[in-house]
Design an enzyme around this catalytic site. Sequence first.
Site: not given
Ligand code: NAD
Ligand code: UD1
Length: 342
Positions: A124, A148, A152
Amino acid sequence: MSILVTGGTGYIGSHTCVQLLSAGFDIVLLDNFSNSKPEVIDRIKEIAGRDFTFYQADLLNKKEIVSIFEKNKIDAVIHFAGLKAVGESVSIPINYYHNNITGTLNLCSVMEQFGVYNLVFSSSATVYGTQDQVPLHEDLPLSATNPYGRTKLMIENILNDLYVSNTNWSIALLRYFNPVGAHSSGRLGEDPNGIPNNLVPYITQVAIGKLPELKVYGNNYPTKDGTGVRDYIHVEDLSEGHIKALEKVTITSGINAYNLGTGIGYSVLDMINTFSKASGREIPYKITNRRPGDIGESFADPSKAEKELNWKAKKDLYEMCIDSWRWQVNNPNGYESKVTVV
Ligand code: NAD
Ligand code: UD1
Protein backbone atom coordinates in the site's frame (compact mmCIF):
# COMPACT_ATOMS: atom_id res chain seq x y z
CA MET A 1 -0.28 -21.71 -15.45
CA SER A 2 -2.11 -22.05 -12.14
CA ILE A 3 -2.32 -19.14 -9.71
CA LEU A 4 -3.35 -19.28 -6.06
CA VAL A 5 -5.24 -16.10 -5.15
CA THR A 6 -5.51 -15.45 -1.40
CA GLY A 7 -8.34 -13.08 -0.46
CA GLY A 8 -9.81 -13.86 -3.88
CA THR A 9 -13.40 -12.96 -2.99
CA GLY A 10 -12.43 -9.51 -1.67
CA TYR A 11 -12.80 -6.23 -3.52
CA ILE A 12 -9.54 -6.15 -5.48
CA GLY A 13 -9.08 -9.93 -5.52
CA SER A 14 -12.44 -10.57 -7.22
CA HIS A 15 -11.73 -8.09 -10.04
CA THR A 16 -8.26 -9.57 -10.52
CA CYS A 17 -9.68 -13.12 -10.67
CA VAL A 18 -11.94 -12.12 -13.57
CA GLN A 19 -8.94 -10.72 -15.44
CA LEU A 20 -6.80 -13.78 -14.67
CA LEU A 21 -9.48 -16.09 -16.04
CA SER A 22 -9.96 -13.91 -19.11
CA ALA A 23 -6.20 -13.93 -19.72
CA GLY A 24 -6.23 -17.74 -19.72
CA PHE A 25 -4.74 -18.45 -16.28
CA ASP A 26 -6.17 -21.24 -14.14
CA ILE A 27 -6.93 -20.01 -10.65
CA VAL A 28 -7.40 -21.50 -7.20
CA LEU A 29 -9.06 -19.16 -4.70
CA LEU A 30 -8.70 -19.08 -0.95
CA ASP A 31 -10.67 -16.85 1.43
CA ASN A 32 -12.04 -17.10 4.96
CA PHE A 33 -14.93 -14.67 4.22
CA SER A 34 -13.92 -12.45 7.15
CA ASN A 35 -14.59 -9.47 4.86
CA SER A 36 -16.34 -10.89 1.80
CA LYS A 37 -19.32 -12.98 0.75
CA PRO A 38 -19.64 -16.41 -0.91
CA GLU A 39 -21.90 -14.86 -3.57
CA VAL A 40 -18.80 -13.30 -5.14
CA ILE A 41 -17.65 -16.73 -6.35
CA ASP A 42 -20.65 -17.13 -8.66
CA ARG A 43 -20.34 -13.59 -9.90
CA ILE A 44 -16.70 -14.11 -10.90
CA LYS A 45 -17.70 -17.29 -12.75
CA GLU A 46 -20.65 -15.55 -14.40
CA ILE A 47 -18.53 -12.65 -15.74
CA ALA A 48 -15.52 -14.71 -16.78
CA GLY A 49 -17.55 -17.66 -18.11
CA ARG A 50 -15.03 -20.07 -16.58
CA ASP A 51 -14.91 -22.34 -13.56
CA PHE A 52 -12.30 -22.56 -10.80
CA THR A 53 -11.70 -24.18 -7.43
CA PHE A 54 -12.51 -22.27 -4.26
CA TYR A 55 -11.39 -23.13 -0.71
CA GLN A 56 -12.88 -21.55 2.38
CA ALA A 57 -9.63 -21.51 4.32
CA ASP A 58 -7.79 -19.29 6.76
CA LEU A 59 -4.14 -18.32 6.33
CA LEU A 60 -3.82 -18.62 10.09
CA ASN A 61 -4.41 -22.36 9.69
CA LYS A 62 -1.23 -23.68 8.10
CA LYS A 63 -2.64 -27.19 7.63
CA GLU A 64 -5.36 -25.77 5.40
CA ILE A 65 -2.75 -24.04 3.21
CA VAL A 66 -0.66 -27.22 2.98
CA SER A 67 -3.73 -29.17 1.94
CA ILE A 68 -4.43 -26.70 -0.90
CA PHE A 69 -0.84 -27.02 -2.17
CA GLU A 70 -1.05 -30.82 -1.94
CA LYS A 71 -4.22 -30.93 -4.02
CA ASN A 72 -3.25 -28.33 -6.63
CA LYS A 73 -0.16 -27.61 -8.69
CA ILE A 74 0.49 -23.94 -7.95
CA ASP A 75 2.93 -21.89 -10.07
CA ALA A 76 2.52 -18.50 -8.41
CA VAL A 77 0.58 -16.75 -5.66
CA ILE A 78 -1.18 -13.38 -5.62
CA HIS A 79 -1.58 -12.53 -1.96
CA PHE A 80 -4.46 -10.14 -1.23
CA ALA A 81 -5.71 -11.65 2.04
CA GLY A 82 -5.41 -9.27 4.95
CA LEU A 83 -7.29 -6.93 7.23
CA LYS A 84 -7.27 -3.37 5.92
CA ALA A 85 -9.20 -0.87 8.06
CA VAL A 86 -6.85 1.73 9.53
CA GLY A 87 -9.11 2.81 12.42
CA GLU A 88 -9.90 -0.78 13.39
CA SER A 89 -6.16 -1.60 13.36
CA VAL A 90 -5.64 1.05 16.04
CA SER A 91 -8.37 -0.53 18.22
CA ILE A 92 -7.38 -4.19 17.74
CA PRO A 93 -3.69 -4.18 16.77
CA ILE A 94 -3.02 -7.76 17.89
CA ASN A 95 -5.62 -9.06 15.41
CA TYR A 96 -4.03 -7.02 12.64
CA TYR A 97 -0.45 -8.11 13.38
CA HIS A 98 -1.52 -11.72 13.83
CA ASN A 99 -3.76 -11.95 10.78
CA ASN A 100 -1.60 -10.04 8.32
CA ILE A 101 1.86 -11.08 9.45
CA THR A 102 1.33 -14.61 10.75
CA GLY A 103 -0.94 -15.26 7.74
CA THR A 104 1.82 -14.16 5.36
CA LEU A 105 4.51 -16.14 7.22
CA ASN A 106 2.36 -19.28 7.03
CA LEU A 107 1.75 -18.75 3.33
CA CYS A 108 5.43 -18.15 2.53
CA SER A 109 6.62 -21.11 4.53
CA VAL A 110 4.19 -23.41 2.70
CA MET A 111 5.29 -21.89 -0.62
CA GLU A 112 8.92 -22.73 0.27
CA GLN A 113 7.92 -26.23 1.32
CA PHE A 114 6.39 -26.80 -2.12
CA GLY A 115 9.11 -24.95 -4.07
CA VAL A 116 6.79 -22.14 -5.21
CA TYR A 117 8.72 -18.86 -5.23
CA ASN A 118 6.63 -16.51 -7.38
CA LEU A 119 4.68 -14.00 -5.33
CA VAL A 120 2.72 -10.82 -5.98
CA PHE A 121 1.94 -9.01 -2.73
CA SER A 122 -0.69 -6.33 -1.99
CA SER A 123 1.24 -3.56 -0.32
CA SER A 124 0.00 0.00 0.00
CA ALA A 125 1.05 3.60 -0.51
CA THR A 126 0.60 3.83 3.25
CA VAL A 127 4.25 2.60 3.51
CA TYR A 128 5.38 6.07 2.38
CA GLY A 129 4.09 7.47 5.69
CA THR A 130 4.32 11.26 5.75
CA GLN A 131 6.54 12.76 3.04
CA ASP A 132 7.51 16.35 2.25
CA GLN A 133 7.28 15.89 -1.48
CA VAL A 134 4.99 14.43 -4.11
CA PRO A 135 4.93 12.50 -6.40
CA LEU A 136 5.95 9.50 -4.33
CA HIS A 137 8.54 7.23 -5.91
CA GLU A 138 9.59 3.76 -4.86
CA ASP A 139 13.01 4.70 -3.46
CA LEU A 140 11.75 7.10 -0.79
CA PRO A 141 12.42 6.16 2.85
CA LEU A 142 9.46 4.19 4.23
CA SER A 143 7.52 4.56 7.46
CA ALA A 144 4.05 3.91 8.81
CA THR A 145 1.72 5.78 11.10
CA ASN A 146 -0.69 3.06 12.28
CA PRO A 147 -0.74 -0.71 12.95
CA TYR A 148 -2.27 -1.51 9.54
CA GLY A 149 0.49 0.42 7.77
CA ARG A 150 3.13 -1.23 9.96
CA THR A 151 1.89 -4.69 8.94
CA LYS A 152 2.45 -3.73 5.28
CA LEU A 153 5.89 -2.34 6.03
CA MET A 154 6.87 -5.36 8.11
CA ILE A 155 5.70 -7.74 5.41
CA GLU A 156 7.71 -5.85 2.79
CA ASN A 157 10.78 -6.27 5.05
CA ILE A 158 10.04 -9.96 5.66
CA LEU A 159 9.76 -10.57 1.92
CA ASN A 160 13.06 -8.75 1.34
CA ASP A 161 14.66 -11.05 3.94
CA LEU A 162 13.21 -14.09 2.19
CA TYR A 163 14.84 -13.07 -1.07
CA VAL A 164 18.19 -12.55 0.68
CA SER A 165 17.89 -16.04 2.15
CA ASN A 166 17.00 -17.70 -1.15
CA THR A 167 17.38 -15.97 -4.52
CA ASN A 168 14.86 -18.30 -6.14
CA TRP A 169 12.19 -15.98 -4.78
CA SER A 170 10.61 -13.65 -7.32
CA ILE A 171 8.44 -11.05 -5.61
CA ALA A 172 6.50 -7.96 -6.65
CA LEU A 173 5.45 -5.56 -3.90
CA LEU A 174 2.54 -3.63 -5.36
CA ARG A 175 1.95 -0.35 -3.58
CA TYR A 176 -1.63 0.60 -4.35
CA PHE A 177 -2.73 4.20 -4.16
CA ASN A 178 -6.51 4.70 -3.72
CA PRO A 179 -8.47 1.90 -5.41
CA VAL A 180 -12.01 2.91 -6.39
CA GLY A 181 -14.59 2.00 -9.03
CA ALA A 182 -16.17 -1.34 -9.81
CA HIS A 183 -16.47 -3.88 -12.60
CA SER A 184 -18.13 -2.33 -15.66
CA SER A 185 -20.83 -5.05 -15.55
CA GLY A 186 -22.10 -3.67 -12.24
CA ARG A 187 -21.78 -7.19 -10.76
CA LEU A 188 -18.58 -6.77 -8.71
CA GLY A 189 -17.67 -3.89 -6.45
CA GLU A 190 -16.64 -2.74 -3.01
CA ASP A 191 -18.98 -3.88 -0.25
CA PRO A 192 -17.89 -2.23 3.01
CA ASN A 193 -19.33 -3.35 6.34
CA GLY A 194 -21.33 -0.66 8.13
CA ILE A 195 -20.62 3.01 7.56
CA PRO A 196 -17.77 3.36 5.06
CA ASN A 197 -14.49 4.99 6.12
CA ASN A 198 -13.21 5.73 2.65
CA LEU A 199 -14.31 8.60 0.46
CA VAL A 200 -15.88 6.95 -2.58
CA PRO A 201 -17.99 4.31 -0.81
CA TYR A 202 -19.20 7.10 1.48
CA ILE A 203 -20.13 9.37 -1.45
CA THR A 204 -22.01 6.57 -3.24
CA GLN A 205 -24.11 6.01 -0.11
CA VAL A 206 -24.83 9.74 0.17
CA ALA A 207 -25.78 9.86 -3.52
CA ILE A 208 -28.26 7.00 -3.11
CA GLY A 209 -29.73 8.53 0.05
CA LYS A 210 -28.50 6.00 2.61
CA LEU A 211 -26.38 8.66 4.33
CA PRO A 212 -27.47 12.29 4.68
CA GLU A 213 -24.27 14.15 3.80
CA LEU A 214 -20.54 13.81 3.35
CA LYS A 215 -18.18 15.29 5.89
CA VAL A 216 -15.20 16.81 4.09
CA TYR A 217 -12.28 16.36 6.45
CA GLY A 218 -10.59 19.75 6.32
CA ASN A 219 -10.26 22.51 3.73
CA ASN A 220 -7.05 24.05 5.01
CA TYR A 221 -4.46 21.71 3.51
CA PRO A 222 -1.83 23.28 1.25
CA THR A 223 -3.59 21.90 -1.86
CA LYS A 224 -5.34 23.59 -4.79
CA ASP A 225 -8.70 23.94 -2.99
CA GLY A 226 -7.60 23.12 0.58
CA THR A 227 -9.11 19.61 0.64
CA GLY A 228 -7.08 16.38 0.67
CA VAL A 229 -5.58 15.21 -2.61
CA ARG A 230 -5.24 11.52 -3.54
CA ASP A 231 -4.34 9.34 -6.49
CA TYR A 232 -7.57 7.43 -7.19
CA ILE A 233 -7.12 4.40 -9.41
CA HIS A 234 -9.81 2.31 -11.08
CA VAL A 235 -9.88 -1.21 -9.63
CA GLU A 236 -9.82 -2.67 -13.16
CA ASP A 237 -6.59 -0.81 -13.97
CA LEU A 238 -5.20 -1.99 -10.65
CA SER A 239 -6.15 -5.59 -11.47
CA GLU A 240 -4.39 -5.35 -14.80
CA GLY A 241 -1.26 -4.28 -12.91
CA HIS A 242 -1.36 -7.65 -11.12
CA ILE A 243 -1.43 -9.56 -14.41
CA LYS A 244 1.60 -7.58 -15.61
CA ALA A 245 3.42 -8.14 -12.30
CA LEU A 246 2.61 -11.84 -12.45
CA GLU A 247 4.03 -12.08 -15.95
CA LYS A 248 7.22 -10.43 -14.67
CA VAL A 249 7.70 -12.53 -11.51
CA THR A 250 7.22 -15.79 -13.39
CA ILE A 251 10.07 -15.06 -15.82
CA THR A 252 12.62 -13.44 -13.46
CA SER A 253 13.77 -13.58 -9.87
CA GLY A 254 14.35 -10.72 -7.43
CA ILE A 255 12.20 -8.42 -5.36
CA ASN A 256 10.79 -5.17 -6.66
CA ALA A 257 8.32 -2.56 -5.41
CA TYR A 258 5.98 -0.85 -7.86
CA ASN A 259 3.60 2.05 -7.38
CA LEU A 260 0.19 1.36 -8.88
CA GLY A 261 -1.42 4.75 -9.28
CA THR A 262 -2.35 7.11 -12.10
CA GLY A 263 0.15 9.81 -11.16
CA ILE A 264 -2.69 12.35 -10.94
CA GLY A 265 -3.95 13.84 -7.69
CA TYR A 266 -7.60 14.83 -7.27
CA SER A 267 -9.08 16.71 -4.33
CA VAL A 268 -12.14 15.75 -2.30
CA LEU A 269 -14.06 18.56 -4.04
CA ASP A 270 -12.96 17.25 -7.48
CA MET A 271 -14.33 13.87 -6.48
CA ILE A 272 -17.64 15.33 -5.24
CA ASN A 273 -18.11 17.30 -8.48
CA THR A 274 -17.21 14.41 -10.78
CA PHE A 275 -19.36 11.95 -8.85
CA SER A 276 -22.25 14.37 -9.00
CA LYS A 277 -21.96 14.58 -12.80
CA ALA A 278 -21.62 10.81 -13.18
CA SER A 279 -24.63 10.03 -10.98
CA GLY A 280 -26.82 13.00 -11.82
CA ARG A 281 -27.31 13.44 -8.06
CA GLU A 282 -26.35 16.25 -5.78
CA ILE A 283 -23.86 15.30 -3.06
CA PRO A 284 -24.64 17.35 0.06
CA TYR A 285 -21.50 17.98 2.09
CA LYS A 286 -20.14 20.04 4.91
CA ILE A 287 -16.58 20.97 5.79
CA THR A 288 -15.45 19.58 9.15
CA ASN A 289 -12.15 19.22 11.01
CA ARG A 290 -9.26 17.25 9.59
CA ARG A 291 -9.35 13.49 10.24
CA PRO A 292 -6.52 12.60 12.65
CA GLY A 293 -3.65 10.89 10.84
CA ASP A 294 -4.60 12.21 7.38
CA ILE A 295 -2.00 13.68 5.07
CA GLY A 296 -2.69 16.58 2.70
CA GLU A 297 -1.48 15.23 -0.59
CA SER A 298 -0.51 11.82 -1.93
CA PHE A 299 0.00 10.75 -5.50
CA ALA A 300 2.26 8.31 -7.27
CA ASP A 301 5.16 8.49 -9.60
CA PRO A 302 4.02 5.44 -11.61
CA SER A 303 6.91 5.53 -14.12
CA LYS A 304 8.71 2.43 -12.76
CA ALA A 305 5.63 0.24 -13.34
CA GLU A 306 5.23 1.70 -16.81
CA LYS A 307 8.87 1.02 -17.70
CA GLU A 308 9.36 -2.38 -16.06
CA LEU A 309 5.86 -3.89 -16.15
CA ASN A 310 4.60 -2.16 -19.29
CA TRP A 311 1.55 -1.08 -17.28
CA LYS A 312 -0.23 2.25 -17.18
CA ALA A 313 -3.62 3.17 -15.71
CA LYS A 314 -6.09 4.14 -18.43
CA LYS A 315 -9.40 4.97 -16.78
CA ASP A 316 -10.15 8.53 -15.70
CA LEU A 317 -11.97 9.90 -12.67
CA TYR A 318 -15.32 10.06 -14.50
CA GLU A 319 -15.16 6.33 -15.38
CA MET A 320 -14.26 5.53 -11.77
CA CYS A 321 -17.36 7.43 -10.61
CA ILE A 322 -19.69 6.00 -13.29
CA ASP A 323 -18.67 2.43 -12.39
CA SER A 324 -18.90 3.01 -8.63
CA TRP A 325 -22.36 4.46 -9.14
CA ARG A 326 -23.55 1.60 -11.36
CA TRP A 327 -22.41 -0.89 -8.70
CA GLN A 328 -24.22 1.04 -5.95
CA VAL A 329 -27.48 1.36 -7.91
CA ASN A 330 -27.51 -2.30 -8.99
CA ASN A 331 -26.53 -3.58 -5.54
CA PRO A 332 -28.01 -1.20 -2.98
CA ASN A 333 -27.23 -3.65 -0.18
CA GLY A 334 -23.95 -4.92 -1.60
CA TYR A 335 -23.76 -8.68 -2.06
CA GLU A 336 -26.63 -9.27 0.32
CA SER A 337 -28.98 -8.15 -2.40
CA LYS A 338 -31.32 -11.13 -2.15
CA VAL A 339 -34.10 -9.99 0.14
CA THR A 340 -36.01 -12.80 1.83
CA VAL A 341 -39.71 -12.02 2.12
CA VAL A 342 -41.27 -13.60 5.18
P1 NAD B 1 -10.90 -6.95 1.09
O1 NAD B 1 -11.10 -6.93 2.55
O2 NAD B 1 -12.08 -6.68 0.22
O3 NAD B 1 -10.25 -8.34 0.65
C1 NAD B 1 -9.38 -9.07 1.49
C2 NAD B 1 -9.89 -10.50 1.55
O4 NAD B 1 -9.03 -11.27 2.38
C3 NAD B 1 -11.30 -10.60 2.17
O5 NAD B 1 -12.14 -11.30 1.28
C4 NAD B 1 -11.09 -11.36 3.48
O6 NAD B 1 -12.18 -12.18 3.80
C5 NAD B 1 -9.81 -12.14 3.18
N1 NAD B 1 -9.00 -12.48 4.36
C6 NAD B 1 -8.56 -11.66 5.34
N2 NAD B 1 -7.82 -12.34 6.22
C7 NAD B 1 -7.78 -13.63 5.79
C8 NAD B 1 -7.18 -14.82 6.28
N3 NAD B 1 -6.49 -14.84 7.42
N4 NAD B 1 -7.35 -15.96 5.58
C9 NAD B 1 -8.06 -15.98 4.45
N5 NAD B 1 -8.65 -14.88 3.93
C10 NAD B 1 -8.51 -13.72 4.60
O7 NAD B 1 -9.72 -5.92 0.76
P2 NAD B 1 -9.25 -5.34 -0.64
O8 NAD B 1 -9.65 -3.91 -0.72
O9 NAD B 1 -9.59 -6.25 -1.75
O10 NAD B 1 -7.68 -5.35 -0.39
C11 NAD B 1 -6.87 -6.45 -0.77
C12 NAD B 1 -5.47 -6.23 -0.24
O11 NAD B 1 -4.99 -4.99 -0.74
C13 NAD B 1 -5.39 -6.15 1.28
O12 NAD B 1 -4.19 -6.80 1.68
C14 NAD B 1 -5.29 -4.66 1.55
O13 NAD B 1 -4.60 -4.38 2.74
C15 NAD B 1 -4.52 -4.18 0.33
N6 NAD B 1 -4.80 -2.76 0.03
C16 NAD B 1 -6.09 -2.35 -0.16
C17 NAD B 1 -6.36 -1.00 -0.41
C18 NAD B 1 -7.77 -0.52 -0.58
O14 NAD B 1 -7.99 0.69 -0.47
N7 NAD B 1 -8.74 -1.36 -0.87
C19 NAD B 1 -5.29 -0.08 -0.51
C20 NAD B 1 -3.99 -0.55 -0.34
C21 NAD B 1 -3.75 -1.90 -0.09
C1 UD1 C 1 -7.13 5.60 3.75
C2 UD1 C 1 -6.21 5.12 4.85
C3 UD1 C 1 -4.97 4.52 4.20
C4 UD1 C 1 -5.36 3.37 3.28
C5 UD1 C 1 -6.35 3.89 2.25
C6 UD1 C 1 -6.88 2.77 1.42
C7 UD1 C 1 -6.69 6.52 6.80
C8 UD1 C 1 -6.15 7.59 7.70
N1 UD1 C 1 -5.90 6.22 5.74
O1 UD1 C 1 -6.41 6.52 3.02
O2 UD1 C 1 -4.06 4.05 5.17
O3 UD1 C 1 -4.22 2.83 2.64
O4 UD1 C 1 -7.47 4.52 2.91
O5 UD1 C 1 -7.56 3.25 0.32
O6 UD1 C 1 -7.73 5.97 7.04
N2 UD1 C 1 -12.38 12.03 3.16
C9 UD1 C 1 -13.37 12.93 3.51
N3 UD1 C 1 -14.53 12.45 4.04
C10 UD1 C 1 -14.75 11.11 4.24
C11 UD1 C 1 -13.73 10.18 3.87
C12 UD1 C 1 -12.56 10.69 3.36
O7 UD1 C 1 -13.20 14.13 3.36
O8 UD1 C 1 -15.83 10.74 4.74
C13 UD1 C 1 -11.14 12.54 2.55
C14 UD1 C 1 -9.88 12.20 3.33
O9 UD1 C 1 -9.59 13.20 4.27
C15 UD1 C 1 -8.84 12.11 2.19
C16 UD1 C 1 -9.65 11.62 0.99
O10 UD1 C 1 -11.01 11.90 1.30
O11 UD1 C 1 -8.36 13.39 1.88
C17 UD1 C 1 -9.50 10.11 0.75
O12 UD1 C 1 -9.79 9.43 1.96
P1 UD1 C 1 -9.85 7.82 2.02
O13 UD1 C 1 -10.71 7.32 0.94
O14 UD1 C 1 -10.22 7.45 3.42
O15 UD1 C 1 -8.37 7.37 1.69
P2 UD1 C 1 -6.98 7.79 2.36
O16 UD1 C 1 -7.14 8.82 3.40
O17 UD1 C 1 -6.04 8.09 1.25
